[in-house]
Design a protein around this motif. Sequence first.
Motif, PDB file in Angstrom:
ATOM      1  N   LEU A 269       0.856  -1.189   0.000  1.00 45.53           N
ATOM      2  CA  LEU A 269       0.000   0.000   0.000  1.00 45.53           C
ATOM      3  C   LEU A 269       0.890   1.237   0.000  1.00 45.53           C
ATOM      4  O   LEU A 269       1.539   1.561   0.982  1.00 45.53           O
ATOM      5  N   ARG A 270       0.939   1.894  -1.112  1.00 44.34           N
ATOM      6  CA  ARG A 270       1.785   3.067  -1.315  1.00 44.34           C
ATOM      7  C   ARG A 270       1.036   4.010  -2.240  1.00 44.34           C
ATOM      8  O   ARG A 270      -0.091   3.731  -2.658  1.00 44.34           O
ATOM      9  N   GLU A 271       1.622   5.128  -2.577  1.00 43.74           N
ATOM     10  CA  GLU A 271       0.977   6.052  -3.513  1.00 43.74           C
ATOM     11  C   GLU A 271       0.678   5.330  -4.816  1.00 43.74           C
ATOM     12  O   GLU A 271       1.550   4.681  -5.406  1.00 43.74           O
ATOM     13  N   GLY A 272      -0.563   5.394  -5.250  1.00 44.26           N
ATOM     14  CA  GLY A 272      -0.979   4.732  -6.479  1.00 44.26           C
ATOM     15  C   GLY A 272      -1.576   3.360  -6.269  1.00 44.26           C
ATOM     16  O   GLY A 272      -2.128   2.776  -7.195  1.00 44.26           O
TER      17      GLY A 272
ATOM     18  N   THR B  95     -14.863   2.230  -7.192  1.00 37.66           N
ATOM     19  CA  THR B  95     -14.323   3.570  -6.955  1.00 37.66           C
ATOM     20  C   THR B  95     -12.860   3.700  -7.370  1.00 37.66           C
ATOM     21  O   THR B  95     -12.262   4.762  -7.191  1.00 37.66           O
ATOM     22  N   LEU B  96     -12.282   2.619  -7.936  1.00 35.80           N
ATOM     23  CA  LEU B  96     -10.901   2.715  -8.445  1.00 35.80           C
ATOM     24  C   LEU B  96     -10.824   3.767  -9.539  1.00 35.80           C
ATOM     25  O   LEU B  96     -11.644   3.791 -10.452  1.00 35.80           O
ATOM     26  N   GLN B  97      -9.832   4.617  -9.451  1.00 39.78           N
ATOM     27  CA  GLN B  97      -9.653   5.678 -10.433  1.00 39.78           C
ATOM     28  C   GLN B  97      -8.595   5.280 -11.464  1.00 39.78           C
ATOM     29  O   GLN B  97      -7.720   4.445 -11.187  1.00 39.78           O
ATOM     30  N   PRO B  98      -8.652   5.854 -12.666  1.00 37.22           N
ATOM     31  CA  PRO B  98      -7.610   5.577 -13.660  1.00 37.22           C
ATOM     32  C   PRO B  98      -6.229   5.852 -13.088  1.00 37.22           C
ATOM     33  O   PRO B  98      -6.003   6.869 -12.430  1.00 37.22           O
TER      34      PRO B  98
ATOM     35  N   GLY C 203      -5.659  -1.510  -7.469  1.00 35.92           N
ATOM     36  CA  GLY C 203      -6.328  -2.037  -6.292  1.00 35.92           C
ATOM     37  C   GLY C 203      -5.584  -3.255  -5.770  1.00 35.92           C
ATOM     38  O   GLY C 203      -5.192  -4.131  -6.549  1.00 35.92           O
ATOM     39  N   ALA C 204      -5.366  -3.324  -4.473  1.00 33.92           N
ATOM     40  CA  ALA C 204      -4.708  -4.463  -3.839  1.00 33.92           C
ATOM     41  C   ALA C 204      -5.640  -5.039  -2.786  1.00 33.92           C
ATOM     42  O   ALA C 204      -6.188  -4.293  -1.972  1.00 33.92           O
ATOM     43  N   PHE C 205      -5.839  -6.353  -2.822  1.00 33.15           N
ATOM     44  CA  PHE C 205      -6.714  -6.961  -1.824  1.00 33.15           C
ATOM     45  C   PHE C 205      -6.131  -8.271  -1.328  1.00 33.15           C
ATOM     46  O   PHE C 205      -5.325  -8.920  -1.990  1.00 33.15           O
ATOM     47  N   LEU C 206      -6.540  -8.643  -0.114  1.00 35.92           N
ATOM     48  CA  LEU C 206      -6.002  -9.804   0.577  1.00 35.92           C
ATOM     49  C   LEU C 206      -6.883 -11.031   0.374  1.00 35.92           C
ATOM     50  O   LEU C 206      -8.116 -10.930   0.331  1.00 35.92           O
TER      51      LEU C 206
END
Length: 306
Positions: free
Chosen positions: A75-78, A90-93, A97-100
């Motif tokens: 989890l970092r910028e972007g 709600t993901l923006q261009p 997205g990162a999920f567990l």
Amino acid sequence: MSIPIIDLHCDALLRMQKNGYKFLNSPKLDVNYEKLVEGHVIAQAFAIYVDSELSLVEKRATAIKQIEYFRNEVLREGVVHIKKWADFETLQPGQIGAFLTIEGVDFFGGDLKIWHPFHQLGVLSIGLTWNYPNEAADGAHSQYGRGVTPFGKEIIKLNNQHKIFTDVSHLNEQSFWDVIEQADYVIATHSNAKTVCDHVRNLNDAQIRAMIEKNAPIHIVLYPEFINGTNRASMGDVIRHIDYICSLGGKDLIGLGSDFDGIDFKVAGLEHAGMYQNFINELLKYYSEEQVRGFAYANFLNHIPR
């Protein structure tokens, strides 16, 4: 043409936890930030996996350490933490997205209370075991043939209540059929077709048809051993599995689950996440753009729990 990718399985957290690799750009990782950007991966599942031979204390410490790497490195910028299904909308261009996910509940130690903090962390898919028997289920290499245990069925009930996928990828046949019967939200995050490659980790025709009847996504895995039974495979070999699942009626359920960072041999031209568009270009030779978009991301988005 660049088509977005959603990948349902990688083991980058395990490799970061074991080796201290940096997620930003470590060349040792098949999945890092730079490679996800290069491959146009818009969402990546990160599996929590612990070795079944560890003590329970060690298993839980390992799971916690992997979560720390997820929080502090991934989890970092972007990169946006997807914690619930609505977050995909709600993901923006330009964002990833990162999920567990969980690949085996060995670190639960038979304690159902452990399920709840991982739900709060945003786990969206749970595989009951990784190949071997544990408190929840028998895996693909188990000799017992028990299937899903009462404890495993309690986990499935919680998954159902909270709209979390139950993953069948590492289960033996009896456990698979128990999940089909018990689970409302079923997925194979990284499995291929057994008729094309006769490996215990792949799904036979009856299982694929059951997944289709259940409207359950089937995500293709990129490990040569599961593709053609050898240590070398081509993108054409992967496409044979897609063709076969399509022939059984699963065209709208197929997705991708690479198993990057969990495999020691790779598909030629598809050795890491940054090379995904090579595969897209190969798929476009045989399928329409709409179908390829389905395999790449849209089929999954069309089947997330609502």
